[in-house]
Design a protein around this motif. Sequence first.
Motif, short mmCIF file in Angstrom:
data_model
loop_
_atom_site.label_atom_id
_atom_site.label_comp_id
_atom_site.label_asym_id
_atom_site.label_seq_id
_atom_site.Cartn_x
_atom_site.Cartn_y
_atom_site.Cartn_z
N GLY A 6 0.82 -1.21 0.00
CA GLY A 6 0.00 0.00 0.00
C GLY A 6 0.85 1.25 0.00
N LEU A 7 1.89 1.24 0.85
CA LEU A 7 2.77 2.42 0.93
C LEU A 7 3.49 2.63 -0.40
CD1 LEU A 7 4.32 2.16 4.50
CD2 LEU A 7 2.61 3.76 3.67
N ILE A 8 4.01 1.56 -0.97
CA ILE A 8 4.77 1.70 -2.22
C ILE A 8 3.88 2.25 -3.34
CG2 ILE A 8 5.90 0.40 -4.06
CD1 ILE A 8 6.99 -1.45 -1.81
N PHE A 9 2.70 1.63 -3.51
CA PHE A 9 1.80 2.10 -4.57
C PHE A 9 1.39 3.55 -4.33
CE2 PHE A 9 0.43 -2.53 -5.20
CZ PHE A 9 1.34 -2.69 -6.20
N GLY A 10 1.08 3.85 -3.07
CA GLY A 10 0.62 5.21 -2.74
C GLY A 10 1.70 6.23 -3.04
N ILE A 11 2.94 5.96 -2.60
CA ILE A 11 4.04 6.89 -2.82
C ILE A 11 4.30 7.05 -4.31
CG2 ILE A 11 6.52 7.21 -2.50
CD1 ILE A 11 6.15 5.77 0.23
N TYR A 12 4.27 5.91 -5.01
CA TYR A 12 4.52 5.95 -6.45
C TYR A 12 3.48 6.82 -7.16
CZ TYR A 12 5.40 4.21 -11.16
OH TYR A 12 5.69 4.11 -12.48
N ALA A 13 2.21 6.60 -6.80
CA ALA A 13 1.15 7.37 -7.46
C ALA A 13 1.27 8.85 -7.14
CB ALA A 13 -0.22 6.85 -7.02
N ALA A 14 1.64 9.16 -5.89
CA ALA A 14 1.74 10.57 -5.52
C ALA A 14 2.88 11.25 -6.26
CB ALA A 14 1.96 10.69 -4.02
N LEU A 15 3.99 10.52 -6.44
CA LEU A 15 5.13 11.12 -7.14
C LEU A 15 4.83 11.30 -8.63
CD1 LEU A 15 8.10 9.24 -5.48
CD2 LEU A 15 7.31 11.56 -5.07
N ARG A 16 3.94 10.45 -9.16
CA ARG A 16 3.57 10.56 -10.58
C ARG A 16 2.20 11.19 -10.71
NH1 ARG A 16 7.99 9.27 -11.07
NH2 ARG A 16 9.01 7.48 -12.05
N LYS A 17 1.90 12.13 -9.86
CA LYS A 17 0.55 12.68 -9.82
C LYS A 17 0.13 13.22 -11.19
CE LYS A 17 -2.41 15.85 -7.37
NZ LYS A 17 -2.46 17.10 -6.64
N ASN A 18 -1.13 12.84 -11.57
CA ASN A 18 -1.74 13.27 -12.83
C ASN A 18 -1.02 12.75 -14.07
OD1 ASN A 18 -3.85 14.50 -11.62
ND2 ASN A 18 -2.90 16.52 -11.59
N GLN A 19 -0.15 11.77 -13.89
CA GLN A 19 0.39 11.09 -15.06
C GLN A 19 -0.34 9.76 -15.21
OE1 GLN A 19 4.65 10.85 -14.80
NE2 GLN A 19 4.78 12.92 -14.02
N TRP A 20 -0.03 9.05 -16.27
CA TRP A 20 -0.83 7.84 -16.50
C TRP A 20 -0.65 6.82 -15.40
CZ3 TRP A 20 1.23 3.02 -16.92
CH2 TRP A 20 2.59 2.92 -17.24
N GLN A 21 0.56 6.78 -14.78
CA GLN A 21 0.78 5.81 -13.71
C GLN A 21 -0.18 6.08 -12.54
OE1 GLN A 21 3.22 7.68 -15.07
NE2 GLN A 21 5.14 6.52 -15.27
N ASP A 22 -0.33 7.37 -12.23
CA ASP A 22 -1.23 7.77 -11.14
C ASP A 22 -2.67 7.38 -11.49
OD1 ASP A 22 -2.36 9.02 -8.93
OD2 ASP A 22 -2.64 10.87 -10.06
N HIS A 23 -3.07 7.66 -12.73
CA HIS A 23 -4.44 7.34 -13.12
C HIS A 23 -4.67 5.83 -13.06
CE1 HIS A 23 -5.26 11.40 -13.98
NE2 HIS A 23 -4.42 11.49 -14.99
N PHE A 24 -3.67 5.08 -13.49
CA PHE A 24 -3.80 3.62 -13.45
C PHE A 24 -3.96 3.14 -12.01
CE2 PHE A 24 -1.79 -0.59 -13.16
CZ PHE A 24 -2.65 -1.29 -13.99
N VAL A 25 -3.08 3.61 -11.14
CA VAL A 25 -3.16 3.18 -9.73
C VAL A 25 -4.50 3.60 -9.14
CG1 VAL A 25 -2.19 3.55 -7.43
CG2 VAL A 25 -0.68 3.15 -9.36
N SER A 26 -4.94 4.81 -9.44
CA SER A 26 -6.21 5.27 -8.86
C SER A 26 -7.38 4.44 -9.36
CB SER A 26 -6.44 6.73 -9.21
OG SER A 26 -5.39 7.50 -8.71
N THR A 27 -7.36 4.08 -10.64
CA THR A 27 -8.44 3.25 -11.17
C THR A 27 -8.45 1.89 -10.49
OG1 THR A 27 -7.97 4.31 -13.27
CG2 THR A 27 -9.49 2.46 -13.30
N MET A 28 -7.26 1.31 -10.35
CA MET A 28 -7.18 0.01 -9.68
C MET A 28 -7.68 0.11 -8.25
SD MET A 28 -6.39 -1.78 -12.04
CE MET A 28 -6.14 -3.42 -11.52
N VAL A 29 -7.31 1.19 -7.57
CA VAL A 29 -7.75 1.37 -6.18
C VAL A 29 -9.27 1.42 -6.12
CG1 VAL A 29 -7.88 3.11 -4.38
CG2 VAL A 29 -5.68 2.42 -5.27
N MET A 30 -9.85 2.18 -7.06
CA MET A 30 -11.31 2.29 -7.12
C MET A 30 -11.93 0.90 -7.26
SD MET A 30 -13.43 4.72 -7.16
CE MET A 30 -15.15 4.40 -6.98
N LEU A 31 -11.34 0.11 -8.16
CA LEU A 31 -11.86 -1.23 -8.42
C LEU A 31 -11.72 -2.11 -7.18
CD1 LEU A 31 -12.86 -2.80 -10.96
CD2 LEU A 31 -10.58 -3.71 -11.12
#
Lengths: 518, 317
Positions: free
Chosen positions: B112-137
């Motif tokens: 959780g920490l790794i994904f969260g940190i990664y998404a935050a560092l790539r905020k509003n890039q496709w990696q962030d959108h991908f992680v956020s979509t997966m989280v939603m799912l």
Amino acid sequence: MNEKINEQYKDLSQDLFTRRKTAKLSDMKLATKPIGSFKDAMIRFRKNKSSVAAAIIILILLLYALFIPLLSPYDVSFRDGYYKMLLPKCEALSFLGWDGCKVQNETQAGYDYLSSIGYEENNSAVKEVREVYTDPNKGTIYYKLYVDSYEKVGFTYVDLTETEYLALQDYQNQNNIQIIYPLPAVYKNDYVAVSNAANLWYELADETKNTQGASKWHDEEGNPIFVANYHTSSNEHRAKYDSLRIEGDDGGADGETWYTYAAKNQSGYRCRVLYREYYHYKNGFYPNHLLGTNQHGQDIFACLGYAARLSFLLAISVSVINFFIGIIYGSIEGYYGGAVDLILERISDILASIPFIVVATLFQMHLAKDVGPLVSLLFAFVLTGWIGIAHRVRTQFYRFKNQEYILAARTLGASDKRLIFRHILPNSLGTIITSTVLIIPGVIFSESMLSYLGIISLETSGLTSIGTMLANGQAYLSTFPHIIAVPAVFISLLEISFNLFGNGLRDAFNPSLRGADE
Amino acid sequence: MGKYVLKRLILMIFTFLIITTICFVLIKLLPLPAVKQMGRDVNLILARREALGYNKPIMVQYKLYWEHLLQGDMGLGEQMYAGKEVMDVFFTKLPYSVIVNLYSILVAIPLGLIFGIYAALRKNQWQDHFVSTMVMLFISVPSYVWAFLVQYFLCFKTGWFSLTVASRETTEFFSWTMFTSMLPAVISLAVYTVAGLTRFTRAELAEVLTGDYLLLARTKGLTKTQAVVRHALRNAMVPILPMILSEFIGILGGSLIIESIFGIPGVGSLFVQSVNLRDYNFFMADTVFYTLIGLLSGLVTDLSYGFIDPRIKMGAR
């Protein structure tokens, strides 16, 4: 001073004034339509594509829940003893593999058994022989067959009274459909390899061996040649039968014996019927289950409609009730503050600390007998469900109640009620609506969990729910995954859509996000 | 600080008392189930009922109940585990719940920490959108659906995992066999925790990353990694750590549905069993336990803010 002015204007003639004929204003019109906060929210909501898609999915699921129970010929109480665990079948889309068939591995005996079903009318349960392979060590032949789960049922024995028996014969004569078939000869042993002895109408290879159901005759390719082995009797009138006869029943081969169409027992007749036609005779339609049936023979497509209707009904009523309780409770807390707030806050704290599962269970134990499991579940949800909304309302009140416009309204003499409902509450309506909507998926999830665990039992009241359907499918997860997949997919879709929809609403109602992301 | 802790503790005990009293009264209002005829146990159970004052007024029963409860005595199993001490049975079940949840949390936190940190560092890039979509799912789909998927694909189709949990007699709780046998349940439980933690970490870190002091840190010559690790992460951890802590306490409560799907003999399945068989002693024990866990986790979460971040003053209005 005033008098002087009045004096001055005393003699103004009427001509100086014109009377306006129309109510038309000559002010310049507003260039755009005025946009209220709700309209503004809707505009922003519509820009959020995923939320709009989610809203459409929710609408479709709602329509499903509303109309399927009305339109489907099946309902929850419809159970069929033979058409159990049927696979999904849709005639129009059967070329996609949605045809109620499945691959099955069988021995020679099993292959004979399955292909014998419907042999007489050229409608075999085996749709296709996919592969034939031989065990190199033992020399046993195995078949990989594509079997129709509907046709597999084949023949069954039914017990009919005399009147039912005669009515069935009338039906046969009128419609020219053969339903009753002659009884097969009784064998010395029960055949373990097969489930339904009514289907063993052909001559068997070896009657003394228990596990063999194989036909006596096979051609060079191993396909069975079925030779009927019907029970015969010299008495033509053993059971009254005045309908279609199948070929060969012309008084038997030797002209003296007749096939037996019914065996008399204490209550009436025991006949062997072709179940598909018998089912049509009984219900007025042929079996066609879009999503298959479960182990009780209930139609999953219809059951899902009933379950969804129940879930939506429960969830929407819970959220509406909680909406009102939450608003009133939160307003009182937030508006009056002080000691009132302290006491009310403690009460809601205590209520919130009771584990929900315990509340639900206690309500079931106490009330389920008097008001039914569903109403007691509703009470359980209502007991603690409003706390979240009340808390939000309370926070909003603390934010707004000391602002100048409230002071102004109070100075003008607005009552408490007016201040609460006209001046403070509308500010927070957006967040409240969002949290009310988000109650719905929570309730649906909790209800499905409770009925899955068997803490609430709805089946005795002739109801079904997503949880009950999941529990039904659990035991058949490895063999018939469609039973559990249907409710699981439904609830997943529902939860995802509601969460997306809720997020969209929350963003739309949040004015601080206006203009962002554009 | 001390005063605030004390206040919270007293409030907690007060709440606990009220809830147990309500449950006690509600259970006493139900008709008393007959004792099953099972040999000598019947007399034992009847004798224990007598000692608990079942035929005395409810106030006396309440007093006796608390006297016994404070000595760690919750009565005997009547409909299930007949004649056995409720507390004994309970404590043989508890480790299973704790272990399976502990494993799942140990798996979930780093992910959780790794994904969260990664998404935050790539905020509003496709990696962030991908992680956020997966989280939603992963957050939306109910945990039992994941459990069914795991069971179907990992247990039936591929046969990688066994369906039953290893027995206590053959293996230790902290052993590889136990871990792999619990893995299906662990995965199903972890899915939700990973998603929740990812979302939370991303939100907190993304907010911290916009702070001016990070710009300053970069200006004074720190590399991006240094700035993130030394400045941003430490601040983002302030709300994240209490969440992890409360998860840790929450694991004691177990998960009713996952336990019953995977047949883990934990407190969750004990609860379901006690409801279905109407064994009120077990029901009461589980209720007391769940209430206590809930209250404790709330308390620890609130208090931990003060310990983690000295800038937060406890009880300040």
